[in-house]
Design a protein around this motif. Sequence first.
Motif, PDB file in Angstrom:
ATOM      1  N   PHE A 139      47.840  79.979  93.165  1.00  0.00           N
ATOM      2  CA  PHE A 139      47.098  79.925  91.903  1.00  0.00           C
ATOM      3  C   PHE A 139      47.278  78.559  91.236  1.00  0.00           C
ATOM      4  N   VAL A 140      46.198  78.121  90.573  1.00  0.00           N
ATOM      5  CA  VAL A 140      46.293  76.988  89.651  1.00  0.00           C
ATOM      6  C   VAL A 140      45.811  77.510  88.300  1.00  0.00           C
ATOM      7  N   VAL A 141      46.628  77.325  87.269  1.00  0.00           N
ATOM      8  CA  VAL A 141      46.262  77.793  85.921  1.00  0.00           C
ATOM      9  C   VAL A 141      46.176  76.579  85.006  1.00  0.00           C
TER      10      VAL A 141
ATOM     11  N   SER B 221      34.763  70.416  82.807  1.00  0.00           N
ATOM     12  CA  SER B 221      34.780  69.659  84.069  1.00  0.00           C
ATOM     13  C   SER B 221      36.090  69.794  84.831  1.00  0.00           C
ATOM     14  N   THR B 222      37.189  70.030  84.133  1.00  0.00           N
ATOM     15  CA  THR B 222      38.446  70.261  84.853  1.00  0.00           C
ATOM     16  C   THR B 222      38.297  71.495  85.740  1.00  0.00           C
ATOM     17  N   GLN B 223      37.801  72.568  85.155  1.00  0.00           N
ATOM     18  CA  GLN B 223      37.683  73.809  85.922  1.00  0.00           C
ATOM     19  C   GLN B 223      36.641  73.705  87.037  1.00  0.00           C
ATOM     20  N   VAL B 224      35.502  73.103  86.737  1.00  0.00           N
ATOM     21  CA  VAL B 224      34.463  73.014  87.769  1.00  0.00           C
ATOM     22  C   VAL B 224      34.946  72.131  88.919  1.00  0.00           C
ATOM     23  N   GLY B 225      35.596  71.029  88.601  1.00  0.00           N
ATOM     24  CA  GLY B 225      36.086  70.136  89.652  1.00  0.00           C
ATOM     25  C   GLY B 225      37.140  70.810  90.522  1.00  0.00           C
ATOM     26  N   LEU B 226      38.148  71.425  89.893  1.00  0.00           N
ATOM     27  CA  LEU B 226      39.206  72.080  90.677  1.00  0.00           C
ATOM     28  C   LEU B 226      38.620  73.251  91.478  1.00  0.00           C
ATOM     29  N   SER B 227      37.707  73.996  90.877  1.00  0.00           N
ATOM     30  CA  SER B 227      37.140  75.165  91.574  1.00  0.00           C
ATOM     31  C   SER B 227      36.305  74.733  92.779  1.00  0.00           C
ATOM     32  N   HIS B 228      35.538  73.661  92.623  1.00  0.00           N
ATOM     33  CA  HIS B 228      34.785  73.147  93.774  1.00  0.00           C
ATOM     34  C   HIS B 228      35.746  72.729  94.886  1.00  0.00           C
ATOM     35  N   ALA B 229      36.806  72.030  94.487  1.00  0.00           N
ATOM     36  CA  ALA B 229      37.733  71.500  95.492  1.00  0.00           C
ATOM     37  C   ALA B 229      38.432  72.621  96.261  1.00  0.00           C
ATOM     38  N   PHE B 230      38.757  73.719  95.583  1.00  0.00           N
ATOM     39  CA  PHE B 230      39.522  74.785  96.236  1.00  0.00           C
ATOM     40  C   PHE B 230      38.656  75.943  96.717  1.00  0.00           C
ATOM     41  N   ARG B 231      37.346  75.800  96.615  1.00  0.00           N
ATOM     42  CA  ARG B 231      36.459  76.856  97.108  1.00  0.00           C
ATOM     43  C   ARG B 231      36.732  77.093  98.596  1.00  0.00           C
ATOM     44  N   GLY B 232      36.877  78.361  98.957  1.00  0.00           N
ATOM     45  CA  GLY B 232      37.087  78.682 100.372  1.00  0.00           C
ATOM     46  C   GLY B 232      38.519  78.472 100.857  1.00  0.00           C
ATOM     47  N   THR B 233      39.448  78.119  99.955  1.00  0.00           N
ATOM     48  CA  THR B 233      40.852  77.989 100.346  1.00  0.00           C
ATOM     49  C   THR B 233      41.628  79.187  99.773  1.00  0.00           C
ATOM     50  N   ARG B 234      42.949  79.212 100.005  1.00  0.00           N
ATOM     51  CA  ARG B 234      43.747  80.321  99.459  1.00  0.00           C
ATOM     52  C   ARG B 234      43.993  80.146  97.959  1.00  0.00           C
ATOM     53  N   THR B 235      43.696  78.969  97.417  1.00  0.00           N
ATOM     54  CA  THR B 235      44.053  78.667  96.029  1.00  0.00           C
ATOM     55  C   THR B 235      43.012  79.195  95.046  1.00  0.00           C
ATOM     56  N   GLN B 236      43.470  80.038  94.132  1.00  0.00           N
ATOM     57  CA  GLN B 236      42.576  80.584  93.104  1.00  0.00           C
ATOM     58  C   GLN B 236      42.788  79.804  91.807  1.00  0.00           C
ATOM     59  N   VAL B 237      41.706  79.250  91.269  1.00  0.00           N
ATOM     60  CA  VAL B 237      41.785  78.452  90.040  1.00  0.00           C
ATOM     61  C   VAL B 237      41.454  79.345  88.844  1.00  0.00           C
ATOM     62  N   ILE B 238      42.360  79.405  87.871  1.00  0.00           N
ATOM     63  CA  ILE B 238      42.127  80.230  86.676  1.00  0.00           C
ATOM     64  C   ILE B 238      42.079  79.332  85.451  1.00  0.00           C
ATOM     65  N   GLY B 239      40.914  79.278  84.801  1.00  0.00           N
ATOM     66  CA  GLY B 239      40.756  78.493  83.571  1.00  0.00           C
ATOM     67  C   GLY B 239      40.968  79.391  82.366  1.00  0.00           C
ATOM     68  N   ILE B 240      41.785  78.919  81.436  1.00  0.00           N
ATOM     69  CA  ILE B 240      42.068  79.703  80.223  1.00  0.00           C
ATOM     70  C   ILE B 240      41.276  79.104  79.057  1.00  0.00           C
ATOM     71  N   ALA B 241      40.482  79.944  78.406  1.00  0.00           N
ATOM     72  CA  ALA B 241      39.639  79.470  77.303  1.00  0.00           C
ATOM     73  C   ALA B 241      40.482  79.002  76.123  1.00  0.00           C
ATOM     74  N   CYS B 242      40.111  77.844  75.576  1.00  0.00           N
ATOM     75  CA  CYS B 242      40.769  77.351  74.371  1.00  0.00           C
ATOM     76  C   CYS B 242      39.860  77.499  73.159  1.00  0.00           C
TER      77      CYS B 242
END
Length: 325
Positions: free
Chosen positions: A184-186, A193-214
Amino acid sequence: MPFADRFPLIPGPSPLHPLPALSPELGLDLWIKRDDLLGFGGGGNKVRKVERLLGRALRDGAEAVVACGSRQSNFLRVLAAGCRRAGLRCEAVVMDMPFEPPARPAFRPPTSGGNADLAGLFGARFHALPDGSWEELDEARRRLAARLKEEGARVMEISVGGSSAEGVQAFVEAAAEIGEGFDFVVHASSSGSTQVGLSHAFRGTRTQVIGIACDPEPEMAHDLAALSSQFSAASGSLPMTADEFDFRLGWEGEGYNIPSPEGQAAIRRMAQSEGILLDPIYSAKAFAALLDLAKEGSLTGRVCFWHTGGLPNLFAFGIPGQSTE
Ligand SMILES: *Cc1c(COP(=O)(O)O)cnc(C)c1O
């Protein structure tokens, strides 16, 4: 490659290290990615975006950038610093407290200190407006850009928080700095753009990106998808749909620019167990979420908390004391 070269501001990857005190307490193999230590202009995730945005501004022959944001914006601070280095003028329309209608918060953020004064130190020119919606802020930015163009200036317009195809690209590249070993990446999520960039990069890998709303933005998943299509058009990669993003509401408290009790407690926990500072507007809310998600068992294994920076806000909004909980 459709993107302009980066305008280099970062000497190398930000540090990535384990959190030895919190890991056993939370039953995780917990690591932290230190974008707070990116250094330039006071650091934070915005340095990555600014490198890419200024690369475009210089390629296109701009002499000024026109941006907008809250007076205490980390983005405007870093953009202003980058503009000094690049020899560009930095003009920005600001409100003390832009908000998402219909909720107009009563909270008043500090109007000096922190990012507001640092942006001034870096030579940004702020055009202040009375508080209104984000939409009104963005419209005022467009009007200012149009006026400067009429006066003959070559300006580049920059969207809120620097979220654009360039901003996303910056985080696709940043993802490579941590590799594919995390479950996981939180991280704190706001303009996207942080979330979209990290999510694109880890798409299809074991890493799940979780963005927390501010901020309380229920339409956020759609905004993320829109930003993803913008990025896809520029990069040729396949766009992601709204339901492919893991975006969590629930820790934003009373809203953007308003510290929350859970966030303040998270600042104390991180400071007192690891000696690391979080900011009250973004990273503290994301870390409060990480603590809750770990407690309920929905985070397991090897977890990376991506520290997005924001340190000046800790001083501007006030350092939580022992007795404020
Ligand atoms: C801007 C910011 C974020 C959010 O990043 P986005 O790419 O705008 O979603 C998180 N943390 C800090 C400290 C920030 O300044």
